[in-house]
Motif scaffolding. Structure first.
Motif, PDB file in Angstrom:
ATOM      1  N   PHE A  82      -3.257   6.682 -48.612  1.00 30.33           N
ATOM      2  CA  PHE A  82      -4.160   6.622 -47.458  1.00 30.33           C
ATOM      3  C   PHE A  82      -5.375   7.503 -47.732  1.00 30.33           C
ATOM      4  O   PHE A  82      -5.332   8.409 -48.571  1.00 30.33           O
ATOM      5  CB  PHE A  82      -3.450   7.071 -46.174  1.00 30.33           C
ATOM      6  CG  PHE A  82      -2.783   8.425 -46.284  1.00 30.33           C
ATOM      7  CD1 PHE A  82      -3.477   9.569 -45.971  1.00 30.33           C
ATOM      8  CD2 PHE A  82      -1.462   8.528 -46.713  1.00 30.33           C
ATOM      9  CE1 PHE A  82      -2.870  10.814 -46.075  1.00 30.33           C
ATOM     10  CE2 PHE A  82      -0.847   9.764 -46.823  1.00 30.33           C
ATOM     11  CZ  PHE A  82      -1.548  10.909 -46.510  1.00 30.33           C
ATOM     12  N   ASP A  83      -6.444   7.203 -47.006  1.00 31.95           N
ATOM     13  CA  ASP A  83      -7.704   7.930 -47.164  1.00 31.95           C
ATOM     14  C   ASP A  83      -7.723   9.042 -46.111  1.00 31.95           C
ATOM     15  O   ASP A  83      -7.513   8.770 -44.934  1.00 31.95           O
ATOM     16  CB  ASP A  83      -8.839   6.918 -46.922  1.00 31.95           C
ATOM     17  CG  ASP A  83     -10.215   7.555 -46.911  1.00 31.95           C
ATOM     18  OD1 ASP A  83     -10.303   8.797 -46.925  1.00 31.95           O
ATOM     19  OD2 ASP A  83     -11.201   6.799 -46.866  1.00 31.95           O
ATOM     20  N   THR A  97      -7.818   8.206 -37.737  1.00 32.90           N
ATOM     21  CA  THR A  97      -8.669   7.003 -37.717  1.00 32.90           C
ATOM     22  C   THR A  97      -9.938   7.304 -38.513  1.00 32.90           C
ATOM     23  O   THR A  97     -10.340   8.456 -38.649  1.00 32.90           O
ATOM     24  CB  THR A  97      -9.070   6.623 -36.280  1.00 32.90           C
ATOM     25  OG1 THR A  97      -9.917   7.656 -35.768  1.00 32.90           O
ATOM     26  CG2 THR A  97      -7.864   6.479 -35.378  1.00 32.90           C
ATOM     27  N   ARG A  98     -10.533   6.231 -39.041  1.00 35.53           N
ATOM     28  CA  ARG A  98     -11.757   6.409 -39.832  1.00 35.53           C
ATOM     29  C   ARG A  98     -12.859   5.516 -39.280  1.00 35.53           C
ATOM     30  O   ARG A  98     -12.578   4.458 -38.712  1.00 35.53           O
ATOM     31  CB  ARG A  98     -11.494   6.029 -41.299  1.00 35.53           C
ATOM     32  CG  ARG A  98     -10.651   7.035 -42.019  1.00 35.53           C
ATOM     33  CD  ARG A  98     -10.342   6.574 -43.418  1.00 35.53           C
ATOM     34  NE  ARG A  98      -9.453   5.429 -43.409  1.00 35.53           N
ATOM     35  CZ  ARG A  98      -9.705   4.271 -44.003  1.00 35.53           C
ATOM     36  NH1 ARG A  98     -10.833   4.090 -44.653  1.00 35.53           N
ATOM     37  NH2 ARG A  98      -8.833   3.284 -43.936  1.00 35.53           N
ATOM     38  N   ALA A  99     -14.091   5.940 -39.471  1.00 39.13           N
ATOM     39  CA  ALA A  99     -15.242   5.120 -39.054  1.00 39.13           C
ATOM     40  C   ALA A  99     -16.398   5.415 -39.996  1.00 39.13           C
ATOM     41  O   ALA A  99     -16.445   6.483 -40.618  1.00 39.13           O
ATOM     42  CB  ALA A  99     -15.625   5.459 -37.618  1.00 39.13           C
ATOM     43  N   LEU A 153      -1.052   0.414 -33.006  1.00 37.98           N
ATOM     44  CA  LEU A 153      -1.704   1.712 -33.174  1.00 37.98           C
ATOM     45  C   LEU A 153      -3.238   1.635 -33.080  1.00 37.98           C
ATOM     46  O   LEU A 153      -3.887   2.509 -32.495  1.00 37.98           O
ATOM     47  CB  LEU A 153      -1.281   2.306 -34.519  1.00 37.98           C
ATOM     48  CG  LEU A 153      -1.228   3.812 -34.628  1.00 37.98           C
ATOM     49  CD1 LEU A 153      -0.383   4.433 -33.525  1.00 37.98           C
ATOM     50  CD2 LEU A 153      -0.687   4.210 -36.002  1.00 37.98           C
ATOM     51  N   ALA A 154      -3.818   0.561 -33.664  1.00 36.33           N
ATOM     52  CA  ALA A 154      -5.288   0.465 -33.697  1.00 36.33           C
ATOM     53  C   ALA A 154      -5.826   0.363 -32.261  1.00 36.33           C
ATOM     54  O   ALA A 154      -6.784   1.059 -31.895  1.00 36.33           O
ATOM     55  CB  ALA A 154      -5.717  -0.727 -34.534  1.00 36.33           C
ATOM     56  N   ALA A 155      -5.189  -0.484 -31.441  1.00 35.33           N
ATOM     57  CA  ALA A 155      -5.662  -0.656 -30.050  1.00 35.33           C
ATOM     58  C   ALA A 155      -5.445   0.643 -29.275  1.00 35.33           C
ATOM     59  O   ALA A 155      -6.311   1.073 -28.492  1.00 35.33           O
ATOM     60  CB  ALA A 155      -4.898  -1.808 -29.397  1.00 35.33           C
ATOM     61  N   TRP A 156      -4.310   1.283 -29.505  1.00 36.05           N
ATOM     62  CA  TRP A 156      -4.012   2.555 -28.818  1.00 36.05           C
ATOM     63  C   TRP A 156      -5.103   3.587 -29.163  1.00 36.05           C
ATOM     64  O   TRP A 156      -5.637   4.275 -28.288  1.00 36.05           O
ATOM     65  CB  TRP A 156      -2.626   3.046 -29.259  1.00 36.05           C
ATOM     66  CG  TRP A 156      -2.278   4.410 -28.760  1.00 36.05           C
ATOM     67  CD1 TRP A 156      -1.640   4.721 -27.596  1.00 36.05           C
ATOM     68  CD2 TRP A 156      -2.557   5.662 -29.411  1.00 36.05           C
ATOM     69  NE1 TRP A 156      -1.502   6.074 -27.476  1.00 36.05           N
ATOM     70  CE2 TRP A 156      -2.057   6.689 -28.576  1.00 36.05           C
ATOM     71  CE3 TRP A 156      -3.179   6.021 -30.600  1.00 36.05           C
ATOM     72  CZ2 TRP A 156      -2.164   8.038 -28.900  1.00 36.05           C
ATOM     73  CZ3 TRP A 156      -3.285   7.361 -30.927  1.00 36.05           C
ATOM     74  CH2 TRP A 156      -2.781   8.356 -30.079  1.00 36.05           C
ATOM     75  N   ALA A 157      -5.410   3.692 -30.488  1.00 33.84           N
ATOM     76  CA  ALA A 157      -6.376   4.711 -30.934  1.00 33.84           C
ATOM     77  C   ALA A 157      -7.755   4.431 -30.339  1.00 33.84           C
ATOM     78  O   ALA A 157      -8.448   5.350 -29.889  1.00 33.84           O
ATOM     79  CB  ALA A 157      -6.441   4.735 -32.458  1.00 33.84           C
ATOM     80  N   ARG A 158      -8.137   3.137 -30.309  1.00 38.61           N
ATOM     81  CA  ARG A 158      -9.457   2.787 -29.751  1.00 38.61           C
ATOM     82  C   ARG A 158      -9.560   3.232 -28.303  1.00 38.61           C
ATOM     83  O   ARG A 158     -10.543   3.832 -27.878  1.00 38.61           O
ATOM     84  CB  ARG A 158      -9.695   1.282 -29.870  1.00 38.61           C
ATOM     85  CG  ARG A 158     -10.908   0.964 -30.745  1.00 38.61           C
ATOM     86  CD  ARG A 158     -11.289  -0.498 -30.809  1.00 38.61           C
ATOM     87  NE  ARG A 158     -10.279  -1.460 -30.454  1.00 38.61           N
ATOM     88  CZ  ARG A 158      -9.451  -2.052 -31.337  1.00 38.61           C
ATOM     89  NH1 ARG A 158      -9.527  -1.737 -32.615  1.00 38.61           N
ATOM     90  NH2 ARG A 158      -8.573  -2.944 -30.936  1.00 38.61           N
ATOM     91  N   GLU A 206     -13.177   1.830 -39.459  1.00 36.78           N
ATOM     92  CA  GLU A 206     -12.831   1.350 -40.803  1.00 36.78           C
ATOM     93  C   GLU A 206     -11.329   1.409 -41.001  1.00 36.78           C
ATOM     94  O   GLU A 206     -10.727   2.480 -40.842  1.00 36.78           O
ATOM     95  CB  GLU A 206     -13.489   2.245 -41.862  1.00 36.78           C
ATOM     96  CG  GLU A 206     -14.848   1.772 -42.278  1.00 36.78           C
ATOM     97  CD  GLU A 206     -15.262   2.384 -43.601  1.00 36.78           C
ATOM     98  OE1 GLU A 206     -16.197   1.851 -44.195  1.00 36.78           O
ATOM     99  OE2 GLU A 206     -14.679   3.391 -44.032  1.00 36.78           O
ATOM    100  N   GLY A 207     -10.751   0.309 -41.367  1.00 37.45           N
ATOM    101  CA  GLY A 207      -9.334   0.260 -41.739  1.00 37.45           C
ATOM    102  C   GLY A 207      -8.414   0.579 -40.573  1.00 37.45           C
ATOM    103  O   GLY A 207      -8.841   1.064 -39.531  1.00 37.45           O
TER     104      GLY A 207
END
Ligand SMILES: Cc1cc2nc3c(=O)[nH]c(=O)nc-3n(C[C@H](O)[C@H](O)[C@H](O)COP(=O)(O)OP(=O)(O)OC[C@H]3O[C@@H](n4cnc5c(N)ncnc54)[C@H](O)[C@@H]3O)c2cc1C
Length: 446
Positions: free
Chosen positions: A41-42, A166-168, A216-221, A240-241
């Motif tokens: 992971f990054d 999370t990344r952006a 997870l992505a929707a939760w984080a957003r 991103e990702g």
């Protein structure tokens, strides 16, 4: 029939700990082979000046070039806001690649392969790789970080904690970082000069509403949208990702040595990221491990001493960072009744993180590192260093205080004389004098 050895020492994992052990062993003349794959992971991490210094002392050069100059870190904790140039940022994929380049430059063999199993064996421990290949050595170092299986022993564990990263990507802006608290955890933000942003939540692993991986992505957003502090940081950015979720629970392994295998770094002891010192503590066990291994191989009669040195230092460092973390949590009082803050501000115990006064409690024989080996030497036990202080400014301190006269005035005069004899220079003498005086020991003027 004895098995053919692939190397003197095999190291599983090429993160900062594995790489530092390998460099140290190579300097002692051992044939070392590191088997590792990059972390999947990054991530971006923040380090203090003293971590940069520890990396330099461990012998890294190209890895140092990956570290940013100190950036502005904004802190919003318990309603108080501060900003200071306190943290350097490192982009882990670039940093980890540079660690490997440093190893190769030092003549260490690096195999980019997945370790499937660590093979415990007192005589010839080894590694089984994912393709079935078996490698054997005289000692194996387990340095796979938090990914290392726990095997036979969880020692101490803090409250179960999960980090969601999370990344952006967004417009270029000066690099910087920020940390702030919220009701159910805390958030770390980082911006690299490239425009890359990272936002990391640290929450209880059983926090209500935390979804499985798919959600997870929707939760984080949704969480990010509800964070006023994050809006300016992420303005004009595109996510991103997928987010990465990983355990960040503090844990100390119960068996740092087990049948031919020595654990270092996060595999031995992982601290809460709030202490901001993960890489530092990983290096602290990794930079003394070569002397431990050298002792096991060259001076087996001192095996128990060397293993005691390794285990007691891990435990001491772990508890120190755990108490420092506890005090950070306790300093945030706005949500003191919330279970996240309540549990973490009471763990691991109620003992002070730092001794209130510096004091010498006596002398004792303890293991120390001398000329690449662990040896038993007389040290001073102090309130700040319960494992003992052997040398200050290169001078052994226990002999300075041995058999001093009883009368305070005479003691101070004899001590001043001993300092003059022991110190090689005025600067060394004045450092020693200051150290003793800080520990409430009187020394007569010159
Ligand atoms: C959420 C979070 C945030 C953090 N933030 C910070 C921070 O800001 N500052 C800081 O100083 N520390 C931070 N840390 C801690 C820091 O990441 C670690 O303490 C440090 O990287 C430990 O070094 P290590 O070499 O022991 O393990 P790692 O860096 O994890 O290295 C282990 C290596 O082994 C490899 N590996 C694992 N399994 C295998 C396998 N089966 N086969 C082959 N290779 C394998 C991995 O890919 C990796 O390269 C953070 C930790 C967490 C969990």
């Amino acid at each position: 029939m004895p098995q053919a050895l692939h190397a003197d020492v095999l190291v599983a994992g090429a993160g900062p700990a594995g790489a530092a052990v390998a460099l140290g062993l190579a300097r002692l003349g051992y044939g070392v082979c590191v088997v590792g794959l990059p972390r999947p992971f990054d991530a971006c991490e923040g380090i203090s000046r003293r971590v940069v210094e520890a990396l330099r002392q461990a012998g890294f050069r190209q890895a140092l070039e990956q570290i940013s100059p100190p950036v502005l870190r904004e802190v919003d904790w318990n309603g108080e806001r501060r900003a200071q140039n306190a943290e350097s940022l490192l982009w882990r994929p670039g940093f980890d690649t540079a660690l490997i380049a440093d190893l190769q430059q030092a003549g260490v063999r690096v195999m980019p392969a997945r370790v499937a199993t660590v093979l415990h064996d007192d005589q010839a421990p080894g590694l089984r790789l994912a393709d079935g290949t078996e490698l054997r050595a005289r000692v194996v170092v387990e340095a796979r970080g938090r990914a290392a299986p726990q095997g036979r022993g969880v020692g101490l564990r803090g409250p179960a904690t999960l980090a969601v990263l999370t990344r952006a990507r967004g417009p270029r802006a000066p690099a910087g970082s920020a940390v702030f608290a919220c009701a159910d955890g805390w958030v770390w933000l980082a911006r690299l000069a490239t425009g890359q942003r990272y936002l990391q939540f640290c929450l209880a692993a059983d926090a209500p509403g935390l979804p499985k991986r798919a959600g997870l992505a929707a939760w984080a957003r949704a969480r990010i949208d509800a964070l006023p502090e994050a809006q300016a940081w992420l303005e004009g950015c595109v996510p991103e990702g997928p987010p990465t979720a990983r355990a960040s629970t503090a844990s100390l392994h119960a068996r740092p040595w087990d049948r031919g295998v020595l654990r270092v770094g996060d595999a031995a002891m992982a601290v809460d990221p709030l202490s901001g010192n993960g890489i530092f503590q990983a290096l602290s066990s990794a930079t003394t491990a070569p002397a431990v291994i050298n002792t096991l191989l060259l001076s087996p009669q001192h095996t128990a001493l060397a293993l005691d040195f390794h285990a007691s230092r891990l435990r001491e460092t772990f508890l120190r960072f755990a108490r420092i973390g506890r005090d950070f949590y306790a300093a945030e009082a706005r949500w003191a009744d919330e279970s996240f803050w309540r549990e973490r501000s009471a763990w691991p115990d109620a003992l002070a993180a730092h001794a209130p006064v510096a004091r010498i409690d006596g002398a004792a024989l303890r293991p120390v590192v001398e000329d690449g080996l662990i040896r038993e030497r007389e040290v001073l036990i102090t309130s700040e260093q319960p494992l003992g202080v052997w040398r200050v400014e290169g001078v052994e301190v226990a002999p300075l205080l041995r058999d001093l006269p009883v009368a305070p005035g005479d003691r101070a005069v004899v001590l001043a004389h001993r300092l003059t004899q022991a110190a090689g220079s005025d600067a060394q003498r004045s450092h020693l004098r200051a150290w003793l005086q800080r520990h409430a020991v009187d020394v007569a003027p010159d």
